[in-house]
Design a protein around this motif. Sequence first.
Motif, PDB file in Angstrom:
ATOM      1  N   LEU A  50     -13.676 -23.160  67.339  1.00 61.25           N
ATOM      2  CA  LEU A  50     -14.535 -22.665  67.780  1.00 61.25           C
ATOM      3  C   LEU A  50     -15.350 -23.128  69.218  1.00 61.25           C
ATOM      4  CD1 LEU A  50     -16.490 -23.160  64.354  1.00 61.25           C
ATOM      5  CD2 LEU A  50     -16.285 -21.442  66.411  1.00 61.25           C
ATOM      6  N   LEU A  51     -14.604 -24.658  69.073  1.00 58.33           N
ATOM      7  CA  LEU A  51     -14.927 -25.305  70.560  1.00 58.33           C
ATOM      8  C   LEU A  51     -14.227 -24.634  71.933  1.00 58.33           C
ATOM      9  CD1 LEU A  51     -14.608 -29.261  69.739  1.00 58.33           C
ATOM     10  CD2 LEU A  51     -17.009 -28.416  70.086  1.00 58.33           C
ATOM     11  N   GLN A  52     -12.723 -24.047  71.405  1.00 60.48           N
ATOM     12  CA  GLN A  52     -12.137 -23.322  72.669  1.00 60.48           C
ATOM     13  C   GLN A  52     -13.098 -22.013  72.908  1.00 60.48           C
ATOM     14  OE1 GLN A  52      -7.785 -23.562  74.012  1.00 60.48           O
ATOM     15  NE2 GLN A  52      -8.055 -22.874  71.467  1.00 60.48           N
ATOM     16  N   ARG A  53     -13.536 -21.602  72.312  1.00 60.01           N
ATOM     17  CA  ARG A  53     -13.599 -21.016  72.264  1.00 60.01           C
ATOM     18  C   ARG A  53     -14.859 -19.883  73.351  1.00 60.01           C
ATOM     19  NH1 ARG A  53     -16.529 -17.596  66.802  1.00 60.01           N
ATOM     20  NH2 ARG A  53     -14.477 -18.401  66.664  1.00 60.01           N
ATOM     21  N   LEU A 138     -23.914 -23.797  75.897  1.00 64.22           N
ATOM     22  CA  LEU A 138     -22.152 -24.438  76.244  1.00 64.22           C
ATOM     23  C   LEU A 138     -21.312 -23.600  77.025  1.00 64.22           C
ATOM     24  CD1 LEU A 138     -20.070 -26.204  76.337  1.00 64.22           C
ATOM     25  CD2 LEU A 138     -19.479 -25.811  73.955  1.00 64.22           C
ATOM     26  N   PRO A 139     -21.634 -21.866  76.848  1.00 65.20           N
ATOM     27  CA  PRO A 139     -20.835 -20.514  77.635  1.00 65.20           C
ATOM     28  C   PRO A 139     -21.599 -20.812  79.067  1.00 65.20           C
ATOM     29  CG  PRO A 139     -21.790 -20.179  75.837  1.00 65.20           C
ATOM     30  CD  PRO A 139     -22.436 -20.888  75.081  1.00 65.20           C
ATOM     31  N   THR A 161     -10.678 -34.038  78.986  1.00 68.14           N
ATOM     32  CA  THR A 161     -11.963 -33.974  80.362  1.00 68.14           C
ATOM     33  C   THR A 161     -12.935 -32.790  79.155  1.00 68.14           C
ATOM     34  OG1 THR A 161     -10.861 -34.630  82.216  1.00 68.14           O
ATOM     35  CG2 THR A 161     -12.843 -32.848  82.321  1.00 68.14           C
ATOM     36  N   TYR A 162     -12.029 -31.806  78.748  1.00 69.54           N
ATOM     37  CA  TYR A 162     -13.662 -30.924  78.565  1.00 69.54           C
ATOM     38  C   TYR A 162     -13.841 -31.115  77.371  1.00 69.54           C
ATOM     39  CZ  TYR A 162     -14.142 -26.226  76.467  1.00 69.54           C
ATOM     40  OH  TYR A 162     -14.858 -24.889  75.695  1.00 69.54           O
ATOM     41  N   LEU A 163     -12.930 -31.305  76.323  1.00 73.84           N
ATOM     42  CA  LEU A 163     -13.974 -31.503  75.081  1.00 73.84           C
ATOM     43  C   LEU A 163     -14.645 -32.848  74.880  1.00 73.84           C
ATOM     44  CD1 LEU A 163     -10.303 -31.059  72.664  1.00 73.84           C
ATOM     45  CD2 LEU A 163     -12.450 -29.755  72.874  1.00 73.84           C
ATOM     46  N   SER A 164     -14.142 -33.615  75.963  1.00 74.52           N
ATOM     47  CA  SER A 164     -15.003 -35.022  75.854  1.00 74.52           C
ATOM     48  C   SER A 164     -16.650 -34.507  76.323  1.00 74.52           C
ATOM     49  CB  SER A 164     -14.536 -36.390  76.692  1.00 74.52           C
ATOM     50  OG  SER A 164     -13.889 -36.888  76.378  1.00 74.52           O
ATOM     51  N   PHE A 165     -16.620 -34.021  77.711  1.00 74.47           N
ATOM     52  CA  PHE A 165     -18.052 -33.155  77.881  1.00 74.47           C
ATOM     53  C   PHE A 165     -17.909 -32.162  76.762  1.00 74.47           C
ATOM     54  CE2 PHE A 165     -19.450 -28.594  79.337  1.00 74.47           C
ATOM     55  CZ  PHE A 165     -20.657 -28.983  80.149  1.00 74.47           C
ATOM     56  N   VAL A 166     -17.901 -31.962  76.042  1.00 81.04           N
ATOM     57  CA  VAL A 166     -18.313 -30.697  74.544  1.00 81.04           C
ATOM     58  C   VAL A 166     -19.106 -31.685  74.024  1.00 81.04           C
ATOM     59  CG1 VAL A 166     -18.266 -28.913  73.066  1.00 81.04           C
ATOM     60  CG2 VAL A 166     -16.987 -29.134  75.271  1.00 81.04           C
ATOM     61  N   MET A 167     -18.066 -32.352  73.136  1.00 83.27           N
ATOM     62  CA  MET A 167     -18.985 -33.415  73.034  1.00 83.27           C
ATOM     63  C   MET A 167     -19.997 -34.264  73.035  1.00 83.27           C
ATOM     64  SD  MET A 167     -15.823 -34.834  70.552  1.00 83.27           S
ATOM     65  CE  MET A 167     -14.753 -35.334  71.834  1.00 83.27           C
ATOM     66  N   ARG A 168     -20.534 -34.806  74.322  1.00 86.92           N
ATOM     67  CA  ARG A 168     -21.532 -35.292  74.901  1.00 86.92           C
ATOM     68  C   ARG A 168     -22.749 -34.775  74.716  1.00 86.92           C
ATOM     69  NH1 ARG A 168     -17.698 -38.327  78.748  1.00 86.92           N
ATOM     70  NH2 ARG A 168     -17.961 -36.646  80.230  1.00 86.92           N
ATOM     71  N   PHE A 169     -22.045 -33.213  75.605  1.00 89.59           N
ATOM     72  CA  PHE A 169     -23.005 -32.581  76.003  1.00 89.59           C
ATOM     73  C   PHE A 169     -24.189 -32.143  74.567  1.00 89.59           C
ATOM     74  CE2 PHE A 169     -24.404 -27.999  76.649  1.00 89.59           C
ATOM     75  CZ  PHE A 169     -25.571 -28.591  77.569  1.00 89.59           C
ATOM     76  N   LEU A 170     -23.647 -32.112  73.529  1.00 91.41           N
ATOM     77  CA  LEU A 170     -24.233 -31.819  71.936  1.00 91.41           C
ATOM     78  C   LEU A 170     -24.573 -33.107  71.415  1.00 91.41           C
ATOM     79  CD1 LEU A 170     -21.264 -29.678  70.056  1.00 91.41           C
ATOM     80  CD2 LEU A 170     -22.894 -28.746  71.471  1.00 91.41           C
ATOM     81  N   LEU A 171     -24.363 -34.153  71.452  1.00 90.55           N
ATOM     82  CA  LEU A 171     -25.234 -35.054  70.852  1.00 90.55           C
ATOM     83  C   LEU A 171     -25.981 -35.602  72.126  1.00 90.55           C
ATOM     84  CD1 LEU A 171     -21.494 -37.795  70.023  1.00 90.55           C
ATOM     85  CD2 LEU A 171     -23.445 -36.097  68.495  1.00 90.55           C
ATOM     86  N   ALA A 172     -25.982 -35.485  73.025  1.00 86.11           N
ATOM     87  CA  ALA A 172     -27.230 -35.962  74.354  1.00 86.11           C
ATOM     88  C   ALA A 172     -27.969 -35.047  73.756  1.00 86.11           C
ATOM     89  CB  ALA A 172     -26.497 -35.593  75.208  1.00 86.11           C
TER      90      ALA A 172
END
Length: 262
Positions: A50-53, A138-139, A161-172
């Motif tokens: 899902l995170l990669q989609r 996110l898209p 880099t990509y997955l850390s960005f996604v996780m920080r984005f959602l948690l923020a």
Amino acid sequence: MPGARRANPERRMALREHLREARRRLVLACLGILVGAVVGWIVYDTVFALLQRPMEEVAAERDGLAALNFAGVATAIDMKVKISFFLGILIASPWWLYQFWAFITPGLTRVEKRYAFAFLGSAVPLFLGGAAVAWFMLPRAVSILFEFVPDGSASLIDAQTYLSFVMRFLLAFGFAFLVPVVMVALTFLGIVQARTWLNGWRWAILLSFTFAAVMTPTPDVITMIWVALPVCALYFVAVGICALRGRQVARRASTDPAPASP
């Protein structure tokens, strides 16, 4: 003075009990997140897909090839652990938010404890709602990663880099949506008055748009406004609730009988 000497040990004991309770609640919250992380470890493959989609969809629109690159030998296992704990925070959000309120409630009356559970009931959907808003954005955020990649080219993006960005984005976004709950809690506890929140509305709007500008990597103003508006709206809804609470307290104080004169 004997009374002063006697008060110091009592104060130290109260502080020690307070710190012990804080440590206990923190340990319980961490245990809940750990249990959630175990669940996250089990569903890792599904969540990773899902995170990669979003990246794959943007790459397909640009007729390019995109793939995550696990540069180091231990990068894959490191990212699996990080994503598992990220999922643990989301899954266990009702539990660790409850521990936060339970740390406050021992000093409250029975009625105030009911308010605390009401705050908990609003904090969980707000936290998850903030993460959901980030997920829908996110898209567009991912499209920035491919903006300067020539059409038809392959793009190897560092997985960490990509997955850390996604996780920080959602948690923020999740934690940003919790701010109104904290505001109402401070007002119901009598720490901050509603007028104080209202007087700070200019700073609230400024901080909301600053947060939106930082968290939205897209350069267009429209996206920034769409992110800032819900945060501003939640702030003013919280101010309204705080104002109603202030009126309720003032009305109760006016109806209470005056103390009898000696």
